[in-house]
Design a protein around this motif. Sequence first.
Motif, PDB file in Angstrom:
ATOM      1  N   ASP A  12     -30.307 -17.109  38.349  1.00  7.43           N
ATOM      2  CA  ASP A  12     -29.421 -17.027  38.309  1.00  7.43           C
ATOM      3  C   ASP A  12     -29.288 -15.219  38.316  1.00  7.43           C
ATOM      4  O   ASP A  12     -29.847 -14.229  38.039  1.00  7.43           O
ATOM      5  CB  ASP A  12     -29.564 -16.781  36.260  1.00  7.43           C
ATOM      6  N   PRO A  13     -29.323 -14.847  40.013  1.00  3.25           N
ATOM      7  CA  PRO A  13     -29.075 -13.604  40.556  1.00  3.25           C
ATOM      8  C   PRO A  13     -28.439 -12.185  39.661  1.00  3.25           C
ATOM      9  O   PRO A  13     -28.990 -11.337  39.619  1.00  3.25           O
ATOM     10  CB  PRO A  13     -28.643 -13.932  42.156  1.00  3.25           C
ATOM     11  N   VAL A  14     -27.360 -12.719  38.823  1.00  2.48           N
ATOM     12  CA  VAL A  14     -26.490 -11.997  38.365  1.00  2.48           C
ATOM     13  C   VAL A  14     -26.840 -11.661  37.145  1.00  2.48           C
ATOM     14  O   VAL A  14     -27.112  -9.912  36.992  1.00  2.48           O
ATOM     15  CB  VAL A  14     -25.050 -12.291  38.327  1.00  2.48           C
ATOM     16  N   THR A  15     -27.934 -12.390  35.907  1.00  4.60           N
ATOM     17  CA  THR A  15     -28.025 -12.314  35.058  1.00  4.60           C
ATOM     18  C   THR A  15     -30.020 -10.929  35.986  1.00  4.60           C
ATOM     19  O   THR A  15     -30.178 -10.405  34.392  1.00  4.60           O
ATOM     20  CB  THR A  15     -28.869 -13.002  34.495  1.00  4.60           C
ATOM     21  N   THR A  16     -30.691 -12.070  36.712  1.00  3.58           N
ATOM     22  CA  THR A  16     -31.573 -11.193  36.727  1.00  3.58           C
ATOM     23  C   THR A  16     -31.586  -9.980  37.329  1.00  3.58           C
ATOM     24  O   THR A  16     -32.464  -8.363  37.111  1.00  3.58           O
ATOM     25  CB  THR A  16     -32.055 -12.129  38.140  1.00  3.58           C
ATOM     26  N   GLN A  17     -29.824  -9.285  38.793  1.00  4.76           N
ATOM     27  CA  GLN A  17     -30.244  -8.073  38.626  1.00  4.76           C
ATOM     28  C   GLN A  17     -29.401  -7.205  37.238  1.00  4.76           C
ATOM     29  O   GLN A  17     -30.342  -5.893  37.066  1.00  4.76           O
ATOM     30  CB  GLN A  17     -28.651  -7.936  39.401  1.00  4.76           C
ATOM     31  N   LEU A  18     -29.097  -7.848  36.160  1.00  2.00           N
ATOM     32  CA  LEU A  18     -29.049  -6.970  35.031  1.00  2.00           C
ATOM     33  C   LEU A  18     -30.455  -6.226  34.150  1.00  2.00           C
ATOM     34  O   LEU A  18     -30.470  -5.346  33.934  1.00  2.00           O
ATOM     35  CB  LEU A  18     -27.922  -7.951  34.115  1.00  2.00           C
ATOM     36  N   LEU A  19     -31.067  -7.184  34.280  1.00  2.57           N
ATOM     37  CA  LEU A  19     -32.215  -7.324  33.758  1.00  2.57           C
ATOM     38  C   LEU A  19     -32.909  -6.422  34.586  1.00  2.57           C
ATOM     39  O   LEU A  19     -33.618  -5.390  33.901  1.00  2.57           O
ATOM     40  CB  LEU A  19     -32.877  -8.468  33.468  1.00  2.57           C
ATOM     41  N   ILE A  20     -33.305  -6.084  35.646  1.00  2.00           N
ATOM     42  CA  ILE A  20     -34.125  -4.541  36.384  1.00  2.00           C
ATOM     43  C   ILE A  20     -32.981  -3.769  36.627  1.00  2.00           C
ATOM     44  O   ILE A  20     -33.799  -2.714  36.382  1.00  2.00           O
ATOM     45  CB  ILE A  20     -33.512  -5.591  38.211  1.00  2.00           C
ATOM     46  N   LYS A  21     -31.671  -3.902  36.191  1.00  2.00           N
ATOM     47  CA  LYS A  21     -31.434  -2.405  36.502  1.00  2.00           C
ATOM     48  C   LYS A  21     -31.667  -1.686  34.754  1.00  2.00           C
ATOM     49  O   LYS A  21     -31.635  -0.467  34.678  1.00  2.00           O
ATOM     50  CB  LYS A  21     -29.270  -2.675  35.963  1.00  2.00           C
ATOM     51  N   ILE A  22     -31.568  -3.356  33.902  1.00  2.00           N
ATOM     52  CA  ILE A  22     -32.880  -2.521  32.490  1.00  2.00           C
ATOM     53  C   ILE A  22     -33.342  -1.786  32.612  1.00  2.00           C
ATOM     54  O   ILE A  22     -33.972  -0.776  31.456  1.00  2.00           O
ATOM     55  CB  ILE A  22     -31.935  -3.240  31.127  1.00  2.00           C
ATOM     56  N   MET A  23     -34.622  -2.440  33.475  1.00  2.00           N
ATOM     57  CA  MET A  23     -35.442  -2.354  32.784  1.00  2.00           C
ATOM     58  C   MET A  23     -36.234  -1.170  33.034  1.00  2.00           C
ATOM     59  O   MET A  23     -36.839  -0.367  33.267  1.00  2.00           O
ATOM     60  CB  MET A  23     -36.449  -3.514  33.802  1.00  2.00           C
ATOM     61  N   ALA A  24     -35.063  -1.136  34.726  1.00  2.00           N
ATOM     62  CA  ALA A  24     -35.525   0.963  35.290  1.00  2.00           C
ATOM     63  C   ALA A  24     -34.843   1.517  34.571  1.00  2.00           C
ATOM     64  O   ALA A  24     -36.119   2.782  34.154  1.00  2.00           O
ATOM     65  CB  ALA A  24     -34.998   0.203  37.203  1.00  2.00           C
ATOM     66  N   GLU A  25     -34.562   1.870  33.626  1.00  3.51           N
ATOM     67  CA  GLU A  25     -34.047   2.546  32.712  1.00  3.51           C
ATOM     68  C   GLU A  25     -35.323   2.829  31.718  1.00  3.51           C
ATOM     69  O   GLU A  25     -34.892   3.595  31.140  1.00  3.51           O
ATOM     70  CB  GLU A  25     -32.705   2.394  31.931  1.00  3.51           C
ATOM     71  N   GLU A  26     -35.941   1.090  31.427  1.00  2.00           N
ATOM     72  CA  GLU A  26     -37.041   1.643  29.578  1.00  2.00           C
ATOM     73  C   GLU A  26     -38.022   2.324  30.754  1.00  2.00           C
ATOM     74  O   GLU A  26     -38.752   3.339  30.149  1.00  2.00           O
ATOM     75  CB  GLU A  26     -37.085   0.382  29.806  1.00  2.00           C
ATOM     76  N   GLU A  27     -38.238   2.165  32.257  1.00  2.00           N
ATOM     77  CA  GLU A  27     -39.940   3.539  32.757  1.00  2.00           C
ATOM     78  C   GLU A  27     -39.109   4.172  32.600  1.00  2.00           C
ATOM     79  O   GLU A  27     -39.326   4.891  32.211  1.00  2.00           O
ATOM     80  CB  GLU A  27     -39.839   2.489  34.225  1.00  2.00           C
ATOM     81  N   GLU A  28     -37.444   4.765  32.628  1.00  2.00           N
ATOM     82  CA  GLU A  28     -37.548   6.336  33.049  1.00  2.00           C
ATOM     83  C   GLU A  28     -37.634   7.007  31.223  1.00  2.00           C
ATOM     84  O   GLU A  28     -38.425   7.711  31.294  1.00  2.00           O
ATOM     85  CB  GLU A  28     -35.723   6.465  33.169  1.00  2.00           C
ATOM     86  N   HIS A  29     -37.169   6.431  30.552  1.00  2.00           N
ATOM     87  CA  HIS A  29     -37.170   6.197  29.023  1.00  2.00           C
ATOM     88  C   HIS A  29     -38.849   6.196  28.025  1.00  2.00           C
ATOM     89  O   HIS A  29     -39.321   7.594  28.163  1.00  2.00           O
ATOM     90  CB  HIS A  29     -37.178   5.076  28.149  1.00  2.00           C
TER      91      HIS A  29
END
Length: 178
Positions: free
Chosen positions: A152-169
Amino acid sequence: MSDNNQPQASGIDTAAIRAAAQNLSDGPVTAGYKGDREAVLKMLNDALATELVCINRYKRHYYTVSGKNNAAVKAEFLEHAGEEEKHADWLAERIVQLNGTPDYNPATLHERSHAEYDDSLEVQSMVRADLIAERVAIEAYRQMIERIGDTDPVTTQLLIKIMAEEEEHADDMRDLLE
Ligand SMILES: [Fe+2]
Ligand SMILES: [Fe+2]
């Protein structure tokens, strides 16, 4: 384009593309969807619960931290609360796209969340609790991304986008840790 209904040399399955014209009530989910939809929805709802708990924790920290030396920390807490809310909205939107229902039930929120709430009164305890929660969220997103992969590439892409911000946090909170 060929009229042949067999899979093309390109690997494109024309018959499956035509079949997408059926089952309109499934919205964006076509018969070719490769994800384990129930499992994906469970993961997304657990992530939603996590984000909602994170909003509450950062809001609590934002409103209760005081002292003129803590203005920068206070601003950071508010910024993170806003970004967790954005993540929650993205997840709820994706759950609906996948024909699921977002679970906002406060009675079960904490048990479904990966991260913990925190009501520390001392600023360094707050930062520490937020750093722990971010690291927990990062690890949870990493596992979801691995599990879903290219099914499910769209869900995976969304989760990657969120995870990148959690790493910034997490990086922001580490910078504030004394
Ligand atoms: Fe988040
Ligand atoms: Fe975060």
